[in-house]
Design an enzyme around this catalytic site. Structure first.
Site, PDB file in Angstrom:
ATOM      1  N   HIS A 115       0.812  -1.217   0.000  1.00  0.00           N
ATOM      2  CA  HIS A 115       0.000   0.000   0.000  1.00  0.00           C
ATOM      3  C   HIS A 115       0.845   1.265   0.000  1.00  0.00           C
ATOM      4  O   HIS A 115       0.387   2.320  -0.430  1.00  0.00           O
ATOM      5  CB  HIS A 115      -0.943   0.001   1.202  1.00  0.00           C
ATOM      6  CG  HIS A 115      -0.245   0.131   2.522  1.00  0.00           C
ATOM      7  ND1 HIS A 115       0.217  -0.961   3.233  1.00  0.00           N
ATOM      8  CD2 HIS A 115       0.082   1.221   3.267  1.00  0.00           C
ATOM      9  CE1 HIS A 115       0.791  -0.542   4.352  1.00  0.00           C
ATOM     10  NE2 HIS A 115       0.727   0.771   4.396  1.00  0.00           N
ATOM     11  N   HIS A 179       4.758   8.713  13.015  1.00  0.00           N
ATOM     12  CA  HIS A 179       3.850   7.597  13.267  1.00  0.00           C
ATOM     13  C   HIS A 179       4.641   6.362  13.678  1.00  0.00           C
ATOM     14  O   HIS A 179       5.824   6.227  13.358  1.00  0.00           O
ATOM     15  CB  HIS A 179       2.948   7.293  12.059  1.00  0.00           C
ATOM     16  CG  HIS A 179       3.611   6.739  10.840  1.00  0.00           C
ATOM     17  ND1 HIS A 179       4.668   7.334  10.208  1.00  0.00           N
ATOM     18  CD2 HIS A 179       3.338   5.628  10.110  1.00  0.00           C
ATOM     19  CE1 HIS A 179       5.018   6.628   9.148  1.00  0.00           C
ATOM     20  NE2 HIS A 179       4.233   5.576   9.068  1.00  0.00           N
TER      21      HIS A 179
END
EC number: 1.13.11.16
Length: 314
Positions: A115, A179
């Site tokens: 992805h 993140h």
């Protein structure tokens, strides 16, 4: 020939754990505007700098950088799957040129992208195959990793080649910003997990589903405040984005890997993709950049941003 840059965060969690509808709508609006820019530019080639999340690259051989001369998107989470339209001869020439510039890059004739690459293509072009594309993998989760300086120099070498290619080129950086999703680590891993990190290609559908379920569960815990994952860091994110916009790209050379982990989280190393993309653009000369969107989105475990840029002379 002209060059255009689009950098954007990605998330596999969209559609699984989402923020408020108005936040999703704003992200989609910003991405639609990016698609409009790409459509108007009508690139003859797209070069995507992207990470991998132990879906296509593993510790059996983990290069810091790899250029794909042929590539397939695996379709993890809800990302698009299928073969990418890679111009193999051009990708090979790119690899030779980058190596001649003293950047040791690997070459793959059977690259698998996840992805991290596919979502960027979907967001910016609507498909995997609208334009010819060369994927450039940058290791961003599996220590030891190259420095930001090396990522910048990789981008510079790619950009110098592209500036001579005689094509309208879209360069894309996909990843970041702060993140730390639950990506397993080799250090201290059980034998089973270690084997998956070393040689985990082509897992069973059940194994992939279980891994994705763990990521979704981690996002829900993160939103609830019941998580050991590194918190998002909007201040650090904005400082990094401002640095890119300033044009003083060599300033990233002073950002150490330890500092990135400390301030942005273990997966914040994906900012290498942005640095490489801006490095490619900077090889054409001074540029002007615009920050289109930034928001810390806990549901997606990401400091989420979008930027675009072009040569200042345009």
């Amino acid at each position: 020939m002209p060059i255009q840059l689009e950098c954007l965060s990605h998330t596999p969690l969209h559609g699984y754990v989402d923020p408020a509808p108005e936040v999703v709508a704003e992200v989609e609006r910003v991405q639609a505007a990016a698609r409009d820019r790409v459509r108007a530019f009508d690139p003859e080639l797209v070069v995507v700098f992207a990470p991998d999340h132990f879906n296509g690259f593993f510790y059996d051989v983990m290069p810091p950088f790899c250029i794909g001369a042929a590539a397939t998107a695996i379709g993890d989470f809800k990302s698009l799957a299928g073969k990418l339209p890679v111009p193999a001869d051009l990708a090979l020439s790119l690899a030779e040129s980058v190596m001649a510039a003293d950047i040791d890059v690997a070459l793959s004739h059977r690259m698998q992208v996840d992805h991290g690459c596919a979502d960027a293509l979907a967001a910016l072009t609507g498909s995997l195959h609208r334009y010819p594309v060369i994927p450039v993998f940058i290791n961003s989760v599996a220590p030891p990793m190259a420095t930001l300086r090396r990522a910048r120099l990789l981008g510079d070498a790619v950009g110098r080649f592209l500036s001579r290619a005689g094509k309208r080129v879209l360069v894309v950086g996909s990843g970041g910003i702060s993140h730390e999703p639950p990506v397993p680590e080799l250090a201290g891993a059980s034998e089973e997990v270690a084997e998956r990190l070393i040689a985990g290609r082509n897992p069973s559908p059940e194994s992939r589903a279980a891994r994705q379920a763990r990521t979704v569960a981690a996002a829900k815990s993160f939103v609830a405040g019941d998580s050991h994952l590194h918190p998002l860091n909007p201040e650090w994110d904005r400082a990094f984005l401002s640095l890119l916009a300033s044009g003083e790209l060599t300033a990233v050379d002073g950002m150490t890997n330890d500092a990135i982990t400390r301030d942005g989280g273990k997966s914040a190393h994906e900012i290498r993709t942005w640095v490489a993309a801006f490095g490619a653009l900077a090889a054409y000369g001074p540029y002007r950049a615009s920050l289109d969107f930034y928001r810390a989105i806990p549901e997606w475990i990401a400091g989420f941003a979008t930027m675009h840029a072009e040569p200042a002379a345009v």
